[in-house]
Structures are given as structure tokens and as C-alpha cells.
Write a protein that holds these residues in place. Structure first.
Motif, short mmCIF file in Angstrom:
data_model
loop_
_atom_site.label_atom_id
_atom_site.label_comp_id
_atom_site.label_asym_id
_atom_site.label_seq_id
_atom_site.Cartn_x
_atom_site.Cartn_y
_atom_site.Cartn_z
N GLU A 62 88.19 10.11 63.72
CA GLU A 62 89.61 9.93 64.03
C GLU A 62 90.49 10.85 63.19
OE1 GLU A 62 92.99 6.36 63.85
OE2 GLU A 62 90.85 5.86 63.94
N GLN A 63 90.13 11.06 61.91
CA GLN A 63 90.99 11.82 61.01
C GLN A 63 90.70 13.33 61.00
OE1 GLN A 63 91.83 10.03 57.14
NE2 GLN A 63 90.85 8.14 57.81
N THR A 64 89.51 13.72 61.47
CA THR A 64 89.16 15.15 61.41
C THR A 64 88.86 15.76 62.77
OG1 THR A 64 86.79 14.72 61.15
CG2 THR A 64 88.13 14.83 59.13
N THR B 101 83.49 22.70 59.26
CA THR B 101 83.23 21.26 59.31
C THR B 101 83.05 20.70 57.91
OG1 THR B 101 82.15 21.47 61.47
CG2 THR B 101 81.67 19.48 60.19
N LEU B 102 82.27 21.40 57.09
CA LEU B 102 82.04 20.94 55.72
C LEU B 102 83.34 20.95 54.93
CD1 LEU B 102 80.13 20.01 53.54
CD2 LEU B 102 79.56 22.40 53.08
N THR B 103 84.14 21.98 55.12
CA THR B 103 85.43 22.05 54.41
C THR B 103 86.33 20.88 54.79
OG1 THR B 103 85.32 24.46 54.28
CG2 THR B 103 87.49 23.46 54.03
N ALA B 104 86.34 20.55 56.10
CA ALA B 104 87.16 19.43 56.57
C ALA B 104 86.69 18.12 55.94
CB ALA B 104 87.10 19.34 58.09
N LEU B 105 85.40 17.95 55.81
CA LEU B 105 84.86 16.72 55.21
C LEU B 105 85.21 16.65 53.72
CD1 LEU B 105 81.31 16.57 56.87
CD2 LEU B 105 83.29 15.12 57.37
N LEU B 106 85.07 17.77 53.02
CA LEU B 106 85.38 17.77 51.59
C LEU B 106 86.87 17.54 51.34
CD1 LEU B 106 83.11 20.72 50.35
CD2 LEU B 106 82.65 18.26 50.31
N ASP B 107 87.71 18.06 52.25
CA ASP B 107 89.16 17.81 52.13
C ASP B 107 89.46 16.32 52.33
OD1 ASP B 107 89.65 20.47 51.65
OD2 ASP B 107 90.24 20.94 53.72
N GLN C 278 82.60 20.05 41.76
CA GLN C 278 81.71 19.44 42.75
C GLN C 278 81.80 20.14 44.10
OE1 GLN C 278 82.56 15.33 43.71
NE2 GLN C 278 80.45 14.93 44.33
N ARG C 279 83.02 20.54 44.49
CA ARG C 279 83.18 21.21 45.78
C ARG C 279 82.35 22.49 45.83
NH1 ARG C 279 87.28 22.17 50.10
NH2 ARG C 279 88.17 20.18 49.48
N GLY C 280 82.42 23.28 44.78
CA GLY C 280 81.67 24.53 44.75
C GLY C 280 80.17 24.30 44.80
N GLU C 281 79.73 23.24 44.12
CA GLU C 281 78.30 22.92 44.11
C GLU C 281 77.82 22.52 45.51
OE1 GLU C 281 78.20 19.86 41.23
OE2 GLU C 281 78.34 21.22 39.50
N ILE C 282 78.63 21.75 46.22
CA ILE C 282 78.24 21.31 47.56
C ILE C 282 78.24 22.49 48.53
CG2 ILE C 282 78.95 19.90 49.53
CD1 ILE C 282 79.91 17.80 47.54
N LEU C 283 79.23 23.37 48.41
CA LEU C 283 79.28 24.55 49.28
C LEU C 283 78.07 25.45 49.03
CD1 LEU C 283 83.09 25.39 49.08
CD2 LEU C 283 81.84 24.51 51.08
N ALA C 284 77.69 25.59 47.77
CA ALA C 284 76.51 26.40 47.44
C ALA C 284 75.25 25.75 47.99
CB ALA C 284 76.40 26.57 45.92
N LEU C 285 75.18 24.43 47.89
CA LEU C 285 74.03 23.71 48.41
C LEU C 285 73.91 23.91 49.91
CD1 LEU C 285 71.74 21.73 47.72
CD2 LEU C 285 73.36 19.87 48.12
N SER C 286 75.03 23.92 50.60
CA SER C 286 75.03 24.13 52.05
C SER C 286 74.54 25.53 52.40
CB SER C 286 76.43 23.91 52.62
OG SER C 286 76.45 24.15 54.01
N ARG C 287 74.96 26.53 51.61
CA ARG C 287 74.52 27.90 51.88
C ARG C 287 73.01 28.04 51.72
NH1 ARG C 287 79.34 29.09 49.03
NH2 ARG C 287 78.18 29.37 47.09
N GLU C 288 72.44 27.28 50.79
CA GLU C 288 71.01 27.38 50.51
C GLU C 288 70.18 26.42 51.36
OE1 GLU C 288 70.89 26.37 46.44
OE2 GLU C 288 71.96 28.16 45.76
#
Length: 286
Positions: free
Chosen positions: A35-37, A58-64, A72-82
């Protein structure tokens, strides 16, 4: 043309678990997130169960939405890339069953594997001739090409035992796996010699449960427990059966199978006594 699948990896599982934790911490249901994203509920489910890797937006929208800040945001984005890194999956593996390629991916990333086998020599310890004979016997309707693909994949998997930082492998086998003549006496003699060679490696522990041990906790069937380098990555249990392949990761399941493995260790012969039994079987095969 076969579509390229998104195989599960340890990092993808870790990302999915972190996103589930963040949503729970924000006290949101999947429907609330949709509903929100505007992210489809089915898509969110697939992301949170490690079926797919989320797109960047999609990941950015969820983290926002979850108000995740740095670092933590940078760590999750890096994890997604890997998260798409596939260990050493070969291109032709896309033609193998999805559950088997998933198993190969997890095994390639594992730090340690505990494997109990009741009827087969474990795949990581099989010779090529034994692998060919057992696969042909278990899959009587498979084509020669399908058998060759599976044999090739099985032998390639064994690279985890010889890499710079080898997999720590603890195998327990029922004596029945050693006694069943697969492929003939020559094949079995070579297979027993292979077991003796591998068991001498410091990263491998091999035990056998003798027939005279009687009933034991492994009689219901074989299983594999995989542990990973990072503490955040939960152990996985893999079960291969006639009903299909099954992956379990709930804490209760991991605890139950870990306890079962410890029970099997207790009733099995010591590694030295197991090696002696295998040596006797080599003599018998002559």
C-alpha cells in the motif's frame, strides 16, 4: 532455450532475512508495504523468501520505508550487489534439476558439511565410475546425456575438497553403503581405495556405523547439514528423497538433525577403526 534461473545463494538468503527483520521491526505487514510503496505483494514475498534478488529501485524503496540509515543501508546495498554470486556453477548446470543446482551453490559456499549416508557413498567421495553406476541405477529412465551431466557435476563438486581453504567434511556412513556392490567388484575396490585416500586428508573425517551396532538414529534416511563462514548465515539441512529434495533451516529442525548427527557419531566406529574396516573391504574385493 532454457531461461536463466536465479539460484539461491547464502548472501541472497541473508539479504532476505534482513529485509524480513526490518519489515517486522517496522511493524508492517506485506500488505502495508504494498500500500505504501506500490511493490506487488507477490514480489515482496519472493524477495523475502530468497526467490529473487530485488531490483535497485525496489530495494531503495524498502530501505526508505523502513527508515534504514548508514552504515546499515550501505551494507545492505552491498549485500544485494553480491547476492547473485553463484559460487562455481557451470553454464550447463541450468539443465540440471533446480533443487540440485541450489544444493551445489550452497555446498560451494559452505564452511563445513556433516553428511550421513545410509545407502550410498557420499557424492563428494565418489569415484567417476561409481558415480556413473549409481546414477544410472537410481535414474533408470535417464538418457545417456542426462547421466553424463550429473556425473560431471558430481565430480566437479569435489573441487571443494582440494581448494586453498578446503571444505571441512565429516561423513558418517552405514556399513550397508560400503557393502552394496555398485558397478562391480573392480569399481567398488577403486571406490574403497578412494575413501581411504580422502579419509587421510586433515579436512575430512570418515566414520562407519557397523552392522553389529544394531538399530540407530540414521535408519530413517540420509541427510546433509551445511554450515557457513558468517555467523549470520543459518545452517541448512538438505534431504534427498523419492518424494523430492527438501531444504530445512528452522532452528528446531537444525537442532534436531544436529542432535541426530551427534548420536550417530557416538554409535559409529572411530575414524581409525572405520579405516580398518574399509581396508578389509578392499581385500575382500580382490
Amino acid at each position: 532455450m532454457v531461461a536463466k534461473r536465479q539460484m539461491p545463494t547464502v548472501r541472497l538468503r541473508r539479504l532476505a532475512a534482513e529485509l524480513r527483520r526490518l519489515r517486522s521491526g517496522a511493524h508492517l505487514t506485506r500488505e502495508d508495504v504494498t500500500e505504501q510503496t506500490g511493490i506487488n505483494t507477490a514480489t515482496l514475498y519472493r524477495i523475502e523468501t530468497a526467490r529473487v534478488r530485488p531490483q535497485q529501485r525496489t530495494l531503495t524503496a524498502l530501505l526508505d520505508l523502513y527508515a534504514v540509515g548508514e552504515p546499515q543501508r550501505g551494507e545492505i546495498l552491498a549485500l544485494s550487489r553480491e547476492a547473485g554470486a553463484q559460487g562455481w556453477l557451470r553454464p550447463y548446470h541450468s539443465e540440471l534439476p533446480e533443487e540440485y543446482t541450489a544444493y551445489i551453490s550452497f555446498e560451494a559456499e559452505a564452511r563445513a558439511v556433516r553428511n550421513y549416508e545410509s545407502l550410498f557413498i557420499p557424492g563428494l567421495l565418489q569415484t567417476e565410475d561409481y558415480a556413473h553406476a549409481v546414477i544410472k541405477g537410481v535414474l533408470p529412465t535417464a538418457s545417456a546425456r542426462e547421466i553424463e551431466q550429473r556425473v560431471r557435476a558430481r565430480i566437479e563438486r569435489q573441487e571443494v575438497l582440494t581448494k586453498v581453504d578446503p571444505l571441512s567434511l565429516w561423513v558418517i556412513m552405514d556399513e550397508a553403503a560400503l557393502r552394496r556392490v555398485v558397478g562391480g567388484l573392480k569399481v567398488m575396490r577403486e571406490q574403497m581405495q578412494r575413501l581411504m585416500e580422502v579419509a587421510a586428508e586433515p579436512s575430512v573425517t570418515l566414520q562407519v556405523i557397523p552392522f553389529n551396532a544394531g538399530a540407530h538414529a540414521g535408519m530413517p534416511g540420509s541427510f546433509v547439514l551445511m554450515s557457513f563462514p558468517e555467523a549470520e548465515d543459518p545452517e541448512i539441512i538438505y534431504i534427498d528423497s523419492m518424494a523430492g529434495d527438501l531444504f530445512l533451516e528452522a532452528e528446531a529442525d537444525v537442532r534436531r538433525y544436529s542432535t541426530t548427527f551427534e548420536n550417530l557419531r557416538a554409535v559409529a566406529l572411530s575414524p581409525d577403526a572405520s579405516a580398518d574396516l574399509i581396508a578389509e573391504l578392499v581385500k575382500e574385493a580382490r
